[in-house]
Write a protein that holds these residues in place. Structure first.
Motif, mmCIF file in Angstrom:
data_model
loop_
_atom_site.group_PDB
_atom_site.id
_atom_site.type_symbol
_atom_site.label_atom_id
_atom_site.label_comp_id
_atom_site.label_asym_id
_atom_site.label_seq_id
_atom_site.Cartn_x
_atom_site.Cartn_y
_atom_site.Cartn_z
ATOM 1 N N ARG A 52 10.711 -56.688 15.379
ATOM 2 C CA ARG A 52 12.059 -57.265 15.514
ATOM 3 C C ARG A 52 13.047 -56.496 14.636
ATOM 4 O O ARG A 52 14.066 -55.998 15.103
ATOM 5 N N HIS A 57 17.197 -52.480 14.109
ATOM 6 C CA HIS A 57 17.780 -51.425 13.281
ATOM 7 C C HIS A 57 18.020 -50.175 14.133
ATOM 8 O O HIS A 57 19.088 -49.562 14.089
ATOM 9 N N SER A 60 20.884 -50.600 16.392
ATOM 10 C CA SER A 60 22.148 -50.529 15.646
ATOM 11 C C SER A 60 22.591 -49.083 15.457
ATOM 12 O O SER A 60 23.769 -48.756 15.545
ATOM 13 N N LYS A 122 18.856 -58.044 19.221
ATOM 14 C CA LYS A 122 20.175 -57.914 18.595
ATOM 15 C C LYS A 122 20.392 -56.485 18.107
ATOM 16 O O LYS A 122 19.459 -55.701 17.992
ATOM 17 N N TYR A 123 21.631 -56.172 17.793
ATOM 18 C CA TYR A 123 21.974 -54.990 17.001
ATOM 19 C C TYR A 123 23.042 -55.458 16.027
ATOM 20 O O TYR A 123 23.592 -56.557 16.186
ATOM 21 N N PHE A 127 29.059 -53.478 14.856
ATOM 22 C CA PHE A 127 29.450 -52.515 15.883
ATOM 23 C C PHE A 127 30.154 -53.166 17.070
ATOM 24 O O PHE A 127 30.408 -52.523 18.080
ATOM 25 N N VAL A 144 30.836 -49.357 6.064
ATOM 26 C CA VAL A 144 29.689 -49.681 6.925
ATOM 27 C C VAL A 144 28.465 -48.868 6.500
ATOM 28 O O VAL A 144 27.374 -49.411 6.303
ATOM 29 N N LEU A 155 14.754 -50.759 1.379
ATOM 30 C CA LEU A 155 13.795 -50.677 2.495
ATOM 31 C C LEU A 155 12.904 -49.427 2.388
ATOM 32 O O LEU A 155 11.869 -49.345 3.037
ATOM 33 N N MET A 212 29.423 -59.097 6.197
ATOM 34 C CA MET A 212 28.529 -59.881 7.066
ATOM 35 C C MET A 212 27.320 -59.072 7.534
ATOM 36 O O MET A 212 26.355 -59.630 8.037
ATOM 37 N N PHE A 214 25.103 -57.882 5.888
ATOM 38 C CA PHE A 214 23.907 -58.232 5.103
ATOM 39 C C PHE A 214 23.188 -59.464 5.639
ATOM 40 O O PHE A 214 22.136 -59.829 5.124
ATOM 41 N N GLY A 215 23.787 -60.092 6.660
ATOM 42 C CA GLY A 215 23.138 -61.251 7.262
ATOM 43 C C GLY A 215 23.689 -62.551 6.715
ATOM 44 O O GLY A 215 24.517 -62.552 5.805
ATOM 45 N N ASN A 237 19.681 -61.568 1.288
ATOM 46 C CA ASN A 237 20.950 -61.108 1.871
ATOM 47 C C ASN A 237 22.091 -61.229 0.852
ATOM 48 O O ASN A 237 22.919 -60.319 0.713
ATOM 49 N N LEU A 287 27.277 -62.736 17.109
ATOM 50 C CA LEU A 287 25.846 -62.687 17.432
ATOM 51 C C LEU A 287 25.557 -63.267 18.817
ATOM 52 O O LEU A 287 24.616 -62.857 19.491
HETATM 53 N N1 3HC Z 1 24.009 -58.472 12.847
HETATM 54 C C1 3HC Z 1 23.278 -58.987 13.869
HETATM 55 N N2 3HC Z 1 22.293 -59.888 13.640
HETATM 56 C C2 3HC Z 1 22.055 -60.255 12.352
HETATM 57 C C3 3HC Z 1 22.773 -59.728 11.271
HETATM 58 C C4 3HC Z 1 23.789 -58.799 11.559
HETATM 59 N N3 3HC Z 1 24.549 -58.271 10.604
HETATM 60 N N4 3HC Z 1 22.292 -60.274 10.137
HETATM 61 C C5 3HC Z 1 21.323 -61.125 10.507
HETATM 62 N N5 3HC Z 1 21.181 -61.121 11.834
HETATM 63 C C6 3HC Z 1 20.281 -61.948 12.639
HETATM 64 C C7 3HC Z 1 18.826 -61.645 12.353
HETATM 65 O O1 3HC Z 1 18.387 -60.550 13.122
HETATM 66 C C8 3HC Z 1 18.178 -62.950 12.723
HETATM 67 O O2 3HC Z 1 18.132 -63.095 14.134
HETATM 68 P P1 3HC Z 1 16.744 -63.029 14.984
HETATM 69 O O3 3HC Z 1 15.818 -64.029 14.386
HETATM 70 O O4 3HC Z 1 17.144 -63.325 16.374
HETATM 71 O O5 3HC Z 1 16.231 -61.641 14.826
HETATM 72 C C9 3HC Z 1 19.191 -63.963 12.260
HETATM 73 O O6 3HC Z 1 20.436 -63.288 12.241
HETATM 74 C C10 3HC Z 1 18.892 -64.593 10.904
HETATM 75 O O7 3HC Z 1 19.038 -63.631 9.862
HETATM 76 P P2 3HC Z 1 17.939 -63.379 8.717
HETATM 77 O O8 3HC Z 1 18.628 -63.179 7.434
HETATM 78 O O9 3HC Z 1 16.905 -64.441 8.762
HETATM 79 O O10 3HC Z 1 17.306 -62.023 9.283
HETATM 80 P P3 3HC Z 1 16.597 -60.810 8.517
HETATM 81 O O11 3HC Z 1 15.660 -61.314 7.472
HETATM 82 O O12 3HC Z 1 16.060 -59.917 9.549
HETATM 83 O O13 3HC Z 1 17.803 -60.077 7.734
HETATM 84 C C11 3HC Z 1 18.980 -57.973 7.973
HETATM 85 C C12 3HC Z 1 18.835 -59.435 8.441
HETATM 86 C C13 3HC Z 1 19.375 -57.956 6.510
HETATM 87 C C14 3HC Z 1 20.037 -57.297 8.827
HETATM 88 C C15 3HC Z 1 17.578 -57.283 8.132
HETATM 89 O O14 3HC Z 1 17.106 -57.445 9.445
HETATM 90 C C16 3HC Z 1 17.602 -55.818 7.821
HETATM 91 O O15 3HC Z 1 17.602 -55.438 6.661
HETATM 92 N N6 3HC Z 1 17.520 -54.942 8.854
HETATM 93 C C17 3HC Z 1 17.383 -53.527 8.708
HETATM 94 C C18 3HC Z 1 18.699 -52.858 8.515
HETATM 95 C C19 3HC Z 1 19.567 -52.881 9.734
HETATM 96 O O16 3HC Z 1 19.210 -53.326 10.802
HETATM 97 N N7 3HC Z 1 20.758 -52.351 9.585
HETATM 98 C C20 3HC Z 1 21.682 -52.263 10.641
HETATM 99 C C21 3HC Z 1 22.946 -51.834 9.992
HETATM 100 S S1 3HC Z 1 23.697 -50.572 10.795
HETATM 101 C C22 3HC Z 1 23.005 -49.116 10.403
HETATM 102 O O17 3HC Z 1 22.071 -49.051 9.678
HETATM 103 C C23 3HC Z 1 23.633 -47.906 11.042
HETATM 104 C C24 3HC Z 1 24.306 -47.041 10.028
HETATM 105 O O18 3HC Z 1 24.482 -45.813 10.600
HETATM 106 C C25 3HC Z 1 25.634 -47.544 9.601
#
Ligand code: 3HC
Length: 330
Positions: A52, A57, A60, A122-123, A127, A144, A155, A212, A214-215, A237, A287
């Motif tokens: 997931r 990620h 995204s 999700k993403y 974005f 961002v 991570l 936001m 950070f979740g 978060n 979302l």
């Molecule tokens: N956008 C979309 N969904 C989000 C979100 C956000 N900013 N923050 C949280 N959510 C979603 C979670 O995915 C979860 O939904 P799901 O159960 O359907 O998957 C729900 O909201 C509850 O959130 P939680 O805090 O319980 O979820 P996590 O423990 O997964 O924490 C996170 C969320 C901190 C974003 C974690 O998943 C994470 O660290 N992910 C890896 C990093 C990542 O994905 N980064 C994307 C950023 S963009 C990027 O890196 C591109 C760069 O080039 C800029």
């Protein structure tokens, strides 16, 4: 963090004593900071959580190319165009490492793509906002990518080997992205009054959505406690959001910009900033697919998938022909 410690959050995390032998051995490895590798035993929940998170990620990174891609042809100078082009290409590369890391957990690239296109996966919320001016490209790099680094540096220590190793390379490139964004903002702030206003306007629009990323707040985070017990996440978060605010506010001040939050104030006791409540209703709407650009972003990915069908078919036909020739020769 040890399983027993996390239990105190009351989110139903098992203690070592409550675990079956396989699970206990697995947890003890994590507690000893030993990486988990693809073919090793792992709880199904651990595998699913990683699929997931890593696939979200990856999506995204791929969808994240769209808001910036919008400005490649309009970058103000040749240098800025070349830098932006390289950055957007890096994001595509990040997506690919991450899809590969997720594939080691038994999910295929096609399955992940299907989940994105059907809206099941999700993403990042960030974005789904539009890039209205050149200053938005500065704000994205600075804020961002800055938030992405804050989230992704921990991570690198993720318990799952392939994800942790992908993060090491991604973080190096993200640092360059953050610097190029801040450099754009610095230049605009040192320019005309209109240019500085454009930079402030971009900061005003991207500040809350960046926080936001950070979740949800810790109290509403569904996965944090278990993900921390499994060594997938190292921080909550809110911890990372606080670190980001503390690092970014002085950067804004240095170039003469003001974070758009009337409640932002230095708290000497906690040695960090207090800041105002974020608009979480907006976050959850984004979302659910109701952000300003959700439909446009998914539409662009769907179009890319459909437009690429002839190419995928061609590759498969070629692969099948080669396989048939090889078999005939054996
Ligand atoms: N956008 C979309 N969904 C989000 C979100 C956000 N900013 N923050 C949280 N959510 C979603 C979670 O995915 C979860 O939904 P799901 O159960 O359907 O998957 C729900 O909201 C509850 O959130 P939680 O805090 O319980 O979820 P996590 O423990 O997964 O924490 C996170 C969320 C901190 C974003 C974690 O998943 C994470 O660290 N992910 C890896 C990093 C990542 O994905 N980064 C994307 C950023 S963009 C990027 O890196 C591109 C760069 O080039 C800029």
């Amino acid at each position: 963090m040890y399983a027993q410690e996390v239990k105190s959050t009351g989110q139903g995390i098992k203690s070592l004593e409550e675990m079956e032998p396989d699970e206990r051995a697995f947890q003890e490895k994590i507690n000893a900071d030993i990486k988990i590798e693809p073919k090793e035993w792992m709880p199904e929940g651990y595998r699913k959580t990683l699929v997931r998170q890593i696939s979200q990620h990856a999506h995204s990174e791929i969808v994240g190319q769209l808001p910036e891609g919008n400005w490649i042809s309009r970058a103000p100078t040749l240098d800025r165009k070349a830098i932006l082009l390289a950055k957007v290409q890096d994001e595509a590369g990040h997506g690919l490492y991450l899809y590969c890391a997720a594939e080691t957990l038994g999910v295929s690239r096609d399955q992940m793509t299907e989940q994105l296109l059907s809206g099941k996966a999700k993403y990042s919320s960030i974005f789904n906002y539009p890039t209205l001016s050149w200053a938005d490209i500065g704000a994205i790099g600075w804020l961002v990518d800055g938030a992405a680094i804050m989230n992704q540096v921990p991570l690198q220590r993720c318990s799952y080997g392939p994800y942790s190793r992908a993060m090491i390379r991604v973080c190096k490139e993200e640092s360059f992205h953050q610097r190029q964004g801040y450099d754009i903002m610095m230049k605009l702030c040192a320019g005309t009054i209109e240019q500085k206003e454009m930079a402030q306007d971009a900061l005003n629009r991207w500040w809350q959505p960046s926080l936001m990323m950070f979740g949800p707040p810790d109290g509403d985070s569904v996965h944090s406690a278990q993900s921390m017990a499994w060594g997938i996440k190292q921080n909550t978060n809110d911890e990372l959001r606080q670190k980001f605010v503390d690092e970014t506010v002085p950067q804004a001040e240095y170039i003469g910009l003001t974070a758009p939050d009337p409640d932002l104030i230095w708290n000497d006791e906690k040695k960090g900033y207090d800041f105002g409540e974020l608009n979480w209703d907006e976050f959850y709407e984004v979302l659910k697919g109701n952000g300003p650009c959700n439909k446009e972003r998914l539409g662009a990915r769907q179009k890319a998938w459909t437009d690429g069908e002839w190419f995928r078919d061609g590759l498969m036909a070629h692969a099948k022909k080669r396989e048939a020739r090889k078999m005939a020769a054996e």
